[in-house]
Design a protein around this motif. Structure first.
Motif, PDB file in Angstrom:
ATOM      1  N   ALA A 214       1.004  -1.098  -0.061  1.00 16.48           N
ATOM      2  CA  ALA A 214      -0.142  -0.029  -0.578  1.00 16.48           C
ATOM      3  C   ALA A 214       0.985   1.409   0.154  1.00 16.48           C
ATOM      4  CB  ALA A 214      -0.798  -0.009   1.371  1.00 16.48           C
ATOM      5  N   THR A 215       1.876   1.313   0.735  1.00 18.46           N
ATOM      6  CA  THR A 215       3.027   2.679   0.704  1.00 18.46           C
ATOM      7  C   THR A 215       3.765   2.327  -0.902  1.00 18.46           C
ATOM      8  OG1 THR A 215       3.486   1.883   3.368  1.00 18.46           O
ATOM      9  CG2 THR A 215       4.035   3.503   1.866  1.00 18.46           C
ATOM     10  N   ARG A 216       3.834   1.547  -0.903  1.00 21.71           N
ATOM     11  CA  ARG A 216       4.448   2.153  -2.452  1.00 21.71           C
ATOM     12  C   ARG A 216       3.834   2.320  -3.631  1.00 21.71           C
ATOM     13  NH1 ARG A 216       7.369  -2.785  -1.447  1.00 21.71           N
ATOM     14  NH2 ARG A 216       5.042  -3.859  -2.423  1.00 21.71           N
ATOM     15  N   ALA A 217       1.770   1.878  -3.761  1.00 20.27           N
ATOM     16  CA  ALA A 217       0.937   2.444  -4.420  1.00 20.27           C
ATOM     17  C   ALA A 217       1.242   3.470  -3.800  1.00 20.27           C
ATOM     18  CB  ALA A 217      -0.237   0.900  -4.868  1.00 20.27           C
ATOM     19  N   LEU A 218       0.073   4.197  -2.866  1.00 22.50           N
ATOM     20  CA  LEU A 218      -0.289   5.525  -2.196  1.00 22.50           C
ATOM     21  C   LEU A 218       0.800   6.632  -2.594  1.00 22.50           C
ATOM     22  CD1 LEU A 218      -2.237   4.354   0.382  1.00 22.50           C
ATOM     23  CD2 LEU A 218      -3.149   4.499  -1.919  1.00 22.50           C
ATOM     24  N   GLN A 219       1.898   5.974  -2.367  1.00 24.32           N
ATOM     25  CA  GLN A 219       3.025   7.271  -1.835  1.00 24.32           C
ATOM     26  C   GLN A 219       3.286   8.730  -2.816  1.00 24.32           C
ATOM     27  OE1 GLN A 219       5.403   7.760   1.391  1.00 24.32           O
ATOM     28  NE2 GLN A 219       5.630   9.631  -0.017  1.00 24.32           N
ATOM     29  N   PRO A 220       3.166   7.675  -4.673  1.00 25.89           N
ATOM     30  CA  PRO A 220       3.382   8.785  -5.448  1.00 25.89           C
ATOM     31  C   PRO A 220       2.154  10.149  -5.646  1.00 25.89           C
ATOM     32  CG  PRO A 220       3.726   5.981  -6.602  1.00 25.89           C
ATOM     33  CD  PRO A 220       2.783   6.491  -4.213  1.00 25.89           C
ATOM     34  N   LEU A 221       1.581   9.244  -5.027  1.00 28.85           N
ATOM     35  CA  LEU A 221       0.046  10.426  -5.050  1.00 28.85           C
ATOM     36  C   LEU A 221       0.200  11.388  -3.828  1.00 28.85           C
ATOM     37  CD1 LEU A 221      -3.083   7.946  -4.531  1.00 28.85           C
ATOM     38  CD2 LEU A 221      -2.056   9.090  -7.084  1.00 28.85           C
ATOM     39  N   LEU A 222       1.425  11.638  -2.658  1.00 23.15           N
ATOM     40  CA  LEU A 222       1.575  12.352  -2.772  1.00 23.15           C
ATOM     41  C   LEU A 222       2.619  13.411  -2.219  1.00 23.15           C
ATOM     42  CD1 LEU A 222       2.525  10.497   1.290  1.00 23.15           C
ATOM     43  CD2 LEU A 222       0.050  10.700   0.358  1.00 23.15           C
ATOM     44  N   PRO A 223       1.710  14.712  -2.519  1.00 27.88           N
ATOM     45  CA  PRO A 223       2.548  15.820  -2.198  1.00 27.88           C
ATOM     46  C   PRO A 223       3.670  16.077  -1.489  1.00 27.88           C
ATOM     47  CG  PRO A 223       0.796  16.438  -0.666  1.00 27.88           C
ATOM     48  CD  PRO A 223       0.261  15.436  -0.989  1.00 27.88           C
ATOM     49  N   ALA A 224       4.579  16.740  -2.679  1.00 27.74           N
ATOM     50  CA  ALA A 224       5.894  17.067  -1.195  1.00 27.74           C
ATOM     51  C   ALA A 224       5.604  17.116   0.158  1.00 27.74           C
ATOM     52  CB  ALA A 224       7.319  18.289  -2.268  1.00 27.74           C
ATOM     53  N   GLY A 225       6.678  17.266   0.665  1.00 27.46           N
ATOM     54  CA  GLY A 225       6.231  17.139   2.758  1.00 27.46           C
ATOM     55  C   GLY A 225       5.157  16.301   3.282  1.00 27.46           C
ATOM     56  N   VAL A 226       4.312  15.708   2.458  1.00 27.57           N
ATOM     57  CA  VAL A 226       3.291  14.704   3.141  1.00 27.57           C
ATOM     58  C   VAL A 226       3.899  13.421   2.736  1.00 27.57           C
ATOM     59  CG1 VAL A 226       1.400  14.221   3.170  1.00 27.57           C
ATOM     60  CG2 VAL A 226       1.389  17.022   2.590  1.00 27.57           C
ATOM     61  N   VAL A 227       4.015  12.660   3.891  1.00 24.84           N
ATOM     62  CA  VAL A 227       4.677  11.791   4.361  1.00 24.84           C
ATOM     63  C   VAL A 227       3.702  10.526   4.492  1.00 24.84           C
ATOM     64  CG1 VAL A 227       7.242  11.961   4.800  1.00 24.84           C
ATOM     65  CG2 VAL A 227       5.413  11.901   6.529  1.00 24.84           C
ATOM     66  N   LEU A 228       3.527   9.029   4.704  1.00 25.90           N
ATOM     67  CA  LEU A 228       3.031   8.190   4.989  1.00 25.90           C
ATOM     68  C   LEU A 228       3.266   7.059   5.579  1.00 25.90           C
ATOM     69  CD1 LEU A 228      -0.151   6.650   3.681  1.00 25.90           C
ATOM     70  CD2 LEU A 228       0.718   5.043   2.467  1.00 25.90           C
ATOM     71  N   ARG A 229       3.066   6.362   6.941  1.00 22.82           N
ATOM     72  CA  ARG A 229       4.319   5.851   7.651  1.00 22.82           C
ATOM     73  C   ARG A 229       3.093   5.185   8.270  1.00 22.82           C
ATOM     74  NH1 ARG A 229       5.341  10.472  12.660  1.00 22.82           N
ATOM     75  NH2 ARG A 229       3.438  10.630  13.222  1.00 22.82           N
ATOM     76  N   PRO A 230       3.250   4.317   9.035  1.00 27.18           N
ATOM     77  CA  PRO A 230       2.581   4.264  10.464  1.00 27.18           C
ATOM     78  C   PRO A 230       2.165   4.635  11.339  1.00 27.18           C
ATOM     79  CG  PRO A 230       5.331   1.924   9.420  1.00 27.18           C
ATOM     80  CD  PRO A 230       5.000   3.004   9.344  1.00 27.18           C
ATOM     81  N   ALA A 231       1.026   3.738  11.557  1.00 29.46           N
ATOM     82  CA  ALA A 231      -0.067   4.626  12.679  1.00 29.46           C
ATOM     83  C   ALA A 231       1.085   5.218  13.953  1.00 29.46           C
ATOM     84  CB  ALA A 231      -0.680   4.194  12.983  1.00 29.46           C
ATOM     85  N   ASP A 232       2.194   3.993  14.585  1.00 29.48           N
ATOM     86  CA  ASP A 232       3.123   3.822  15.205  1.00 29.48           C
ATOM     87  C   ASP A 232       4.329   4.720  15.294  1.00 29.48           C
ATOM     88  OD1 ASP A 232       3.739   1.825  13.827  1.00 29.48           O
ATOM     89  OD2 ASP A 232       3.913   0.548  15.516  1.00 29.48           O
ATOM     90  N   ALA A 233       4.431   4.771  14.450  1.00 23.76           N
ATOM     91  CA  ALA A 233       5.305   5.949  14.206  1.00 23.76           C
ATOM     92  C   ALA A 233       6.196   6.677  15.562  1.00 23.76           C
ATOM     93  CB  ALA A 233       5.761   6.328  12.385  1.00 23.76           C
ATOM     94  N   ALA A 234       4.788   7.788  15.652  1.00 29.32           N
ATOM     95  CA  ALA A 234       5.115   8.859  16.206  1.00 29.32           C
ATOM     96  C   ALA A 234       5.888   8.544  18.114  1.00 29.32           C
ATOM     97  CB  ALA A 234       4.280   9.513  16.609  1.00 29.32           C
ATOM     98  N   ALA A 235       5.413   7.412  18.071  1.00 30.90           N
ATOM     99  CA  ALA A 235       5.748   6.972  19.143  1.00 30.90           C
ATOM    100  C   ALA A 235       7.433   6.488  18.874  1.00 30.90           C
ATOM    101  CB  ALA A 235       5.309   5.620  19.442  1.00 30.90           C
TER     102      ALA A 235
END
Length: 829
Positions: A214-235
């Motif tokens: 899903a990350t590989r498929a959705l990442q190209p849709l994101l504008p610069a400066g917006v990232v896709l990460r696991p929900a627990d990455a903030a911890a």
């Protein structure tokens, strides 16, 4: 081993109550400090992670952008993707509360999207108001927020420079332990100036889709400066941020425990001195030397076990007190607002208990080995002294090897963000210092050749003839003094550098802030014009702060847009403000330079308004306020690229002879009460340095513990030596010396041996301080600082420690001096 023998060895611990108590206390303190730091940070990280999981709910991935948000059209694109089963848009705002400290975290949510992803955030309305969650003035508070804010009816929050009154319409039953509020997303966007913007999108993936695909498929849709990460990455980011601070405190606790191990060594050396006849008698009765050594090691293990158990219990008490009075971040600011519960950690407790046992056994090893060298026939003779129990040999070649190892270890890069090479280098420097104590003792004794005072002649002759006692008495002092001096130099250097840094970043006469960069307050161009028109204001410099992500795998850095050439200036360590190259200039902090491997003249890509923008690194500057790093660009360039004209801070330069208080009062009259924070540089400096001192308060306490343990070592060592020298004292009494003369003799020896330790420790502390400043601090926090030696405090500390050691030596030798001269010498008959 016979069942009787353990009782024989363990009974000696009861006879040596003071020495055993000091050893237990030293081990307990070392274990308690280390485990308490572990418990506090584990609880804080656990609570932080629990909060992240509550807010994420069933989300698999999160789309995260800058603090100012991103276009909400991205939500509609992602929600229609086959990989996404459900999507929940979120607007997150740190709402400033006028008249209160801190901010309230507000989440704007789509209540119709919560059930499938974040049921924990579902608000519960009071009464029978079915549509309360959609009302534009309704806010729902968590139980922790209600308890902290003491609000049950309404809240006054700031948006820009205006006040927004919200009605508390209910609770958030699924959220525990977090201070936050929830409101309708459309209302949050409108009230806090976020129309058309989102800060986060939570995604639950469709069946059959995994995160990587899903990350590989959705990442190209994101504008610069917006990232896709696991929900627990903030911890994980919070763990990374606090790791350096936690490791530094743990290393201090480890050094305290190491010094405690030396105290066990002194105590067991005392035992060997007093029980030479007992050991010789046991050997004569057929006891093997191996059994003798096992018995002594058992004593050390019991000391370590009991001290470790006491330390574990003390650690939980210290952690509970820290949660109540200091906070879950120990004053460092990483977990502000968290109220974690103290829980029992069996693995960590067992590990630190074993460390206590290890310290006890390690401290006993050398005295136990010395006991094996006792000749049975000579040991049965009462007059045999203990000078053979420890032989001090200078090994300059080995010391040079450790010194070289320390230099090489300082060249190593950090291991997983931890300056392991720096800490190992500090250990090598401490070993080098201890090994050089015999050399220092001999050299300093040779420099002092008293001719008139018989007490001084006896003291120096004794130290020259028995350098082993100087090693025993000085080694613990060396370790504790080196630690205390190194930390004092490091903290003084840091504080002095922060003071000079404040001079560079606070050149204006008055500062106006709507809120922190992450807060809901801001100034519009009209607000800036109203402030600039206040009588007495000569000029203004505006600042806008946002967050940008230079790397999806690292935390966001702070983007600062302000005037550079005609503005505040920057405390540069490389490069120049007068950039004359091609391209748009940017000035990065040291943390950005280190973490992203950038230097002056290299290109830097910044995501602004969803588009990558190319800049050139024009300089590197010190920034002690932001551990993640920061990037400064010209504000006019920022406005041209983003269209954002909002302002977080204003620096005001006043006309000559204008009082800042008059201007501040005039500004407040033009705005709603308490919507602006106005301060003079002196107040900002005072608050900043107070935060600095609070952050290092725990460090000061741990230094004091290490020094206290070093003094315990002096006491037990001189008790051992005084016991072994009863015959010597008796002979001196027969020759005409009084008890006062012998007390002066002991005080001189104590002061002299402590002086050797202090001098060696200060020299070692200078080297350790250099490693802390140039290696450990730089690799941990990515801050440079100027070396600053606090001469007077270090000199006063060393002098006071020598005086205390002299007093401790006299007190430790009182028992040996109390025997009559006849009884003291008759043992040799």
């Amino acid at each position: 081993m016979s069942p009787v023998l353990p009782r024989i060895f363990l009974a000696s611990l009861k006879r040596r109550r003071l020495a055993s108590a000091l050893s237990l206390l030293a081990i307990a303190l070392g274990v308690a400090l280390g485990l308490a730091v572990q418990l506090i940070h584990d609880a804080a990280l656990g609570e932080f992670g629990r909060g992240i999981r509550q807010l994420a709910g069933g989300a698999d991935l999160q789309v995260v952008g800058p603090r100012t948000g991103f276009d909400e059209q991205l939500y509609f694109q992602l929600a229609q993707r086959a990989e996404v089963a459900a999507a929940s848009p979120v607007v997150e705002v740190d709402a400033r509360m006028p008249g209160r400290e801190g901010t309230l975290r507000i989440l704007g949510i789509d209540v119709f999207r919560l059930a499938g992803i974040q049921p924990e955030l579902m608000p519960s309305a009071e009464g029978n108001d079915t549509f309360a969650t959609l009302r534009p003035d309704a806010v729902f508070l968590s139980a922790a927020a209600r308890q902290e804010l003491h609000e049950s009816a309404g809240l006054m929050l700031q948006a820009g420079t205006t006040l927004q009154r919200l009605r508390v319409a209910g609770d958030i039953p699924g959220v525990a332990g977090q201070v936050l509020g929830v409101m309708d997303i459309a209302a949050a966007q409108e009230r806090f100036g976020m129309l058309g913007r989102l800060t986060r999108i939570d995604l639950r993936l469709a069946d059959g889709s995994n995160r990587a695909q899903a990350t590989r498929a959705l990442q190209p849709l994101l504008p610069a400066g917006v990232v896709l990460r696991p929900a627990d990455a903030a911890a994980g980011e919070a763990d990374l941020l606090s790791r350096a601070y936690r490791v530094n405190l743990t290393m201090l606790a480890a050094i305290a425990l190491l010094t405690g191990g030396f105290l066990v060594f002194s105590s067991q050396f005392l035992s060997v001195v007093r029980r030479r006849r007992e050991f010789a008698f046991l050997l004569a009765l057929g006891m093997t030397r191996r059994s003798l050594m096992r018995g002594l090691l058992t004593e050390g293990a019991v000391l370590g076990l009991v001290g470790g158990a006491a330390g574990v219990g003390l650690a939980y008490g210290l952690a509970a007190l820290a949660f109540r009075f200091v906070g879950a971040d120990l004053g460092a600011g990483y977990f502000s607002g968290l109220r974690p519960a103290l829980v029992f950690a069996p693995l960590a407790s067992a590990a630190y208990l074993l460390l206590g046992v290890f310290a006890g056994v390690a401290g006993t090893w050398a005295p136990a080995a010395a006991s094996l060298r006792i000749p049975v026939a000579r040991g049965l003779h009462a007059g045999e002294g203990a000078s053979e129990a420890l032989v001090a040999r200078a090994r300059p070649g080995v010391a040079a090897g450790f010194l070289l190892a320390a230099f090489l270890l300082c060249q190593l890069p950090p291991w997983q963000g931890v300056p392991a090479g720096g800490y190992l280098a500090i250990a090598c420097l401490l070993v080098t210092a201890v090994m050089l104590v015999p050399v220092a003792s001999h050299g300093l004794t040779a420099l002092l050749q008293p001719r008139r005072s018989p007490v001084l002649r006896l003291a120096t002759a004794r130290l020259a003839a028995a350098p082993g006692q100087a090693v025993v008495a000085s080694a613990g002092v060396v370790a504790s003094v080196a630690l205390a001096v190194a930390m004092a130099i490091m903290v003084s250097s840091f504080r002095s550098s922060v003071d000079h840094w404040l001079d560079a970043v606070l050149p204006a006469d008055l500062y106006v802030r709507a809120s922190l960069g992450s807060g809901s307050g801001f100034l519009t161009p009209g607000d800036v014009a109203r402030i600039a028109a206040v009588p007495g204001v000569a000029s203004t410099d505006a600042v806008r702060a946002d967050s940008v992500r230079l790397d999806a795998q690292r935390p966001a850095v702070t983007l600062i847009a302000r005037a550079v050439h005609s503005g505040w200036g920057l405390p540069l360590v490389a490069g120049s403000l007068a950039y004359e190259g091609s391209g748009q200039p940017a000035w990065i902090s040291e943390a950005v330079a280190d973490l992203h491997q950038l230097s002056v003249g290299q290109p830097l890509e910044l995501p602004l308004a969803g588009e990558p923008q190319r800049f050139m690194v024009a300089g590197i500057w010190r920034d002690y306020a932001r551990q993640n790093g920061s990037v400064v660009i010209d504000r006019q360039c920022y406005i041209r690229l983003t269209g954002d004209e909002r302002v977080n801070d204003l620096a005001l330069r006043l006309a000559p002879a204008i009082e800042p208080g008059q201007v501040a009062a005039a500004i407040r009259e033009r705005f709603d009460a308490d919507t602006l924070e106005i301060a003079v540089p002196a107040k900002i400096r005072r608050i900043t340095l107070a935060i600095f001192d609070r952050t290092f308060f725990i460090t000061y306490l741990m230094e004091a513990v290490a020094v206290l343990i070093g003094l315990f070592g002096v006491a037990t060592t001189f008790a051992a030596l005084s016991t072994a020298r009863r015959s010597e004292f008796g002979m001196l009494r027969h020759l005409g010396m009084t008890r006062a003369d012998i007390a002066r003799l002991l005080a001189t020896e104590g002061a002299w041996t402590a002086g050797v330790g202090v001098v060696t420790g200060i020299l070692a502390g200078l080297a350790v301080a250099w490693v802390l400043i140039e290696v450990v601090n730089r690799q941990s926090f990515h801050w440079s600082m100027d070396f600053h030696l606090p001469y007077l405090p270090v000199g006063a500390f060393g002098t006071g420690l020598v005086a205390l050691a002299a007093a401790v030596a006299v007190l430790a030798g009182r028992r040996a001096m109390s025997h009559s001269a006849v009884r003291a010498v008759r043992e040799d008959w």
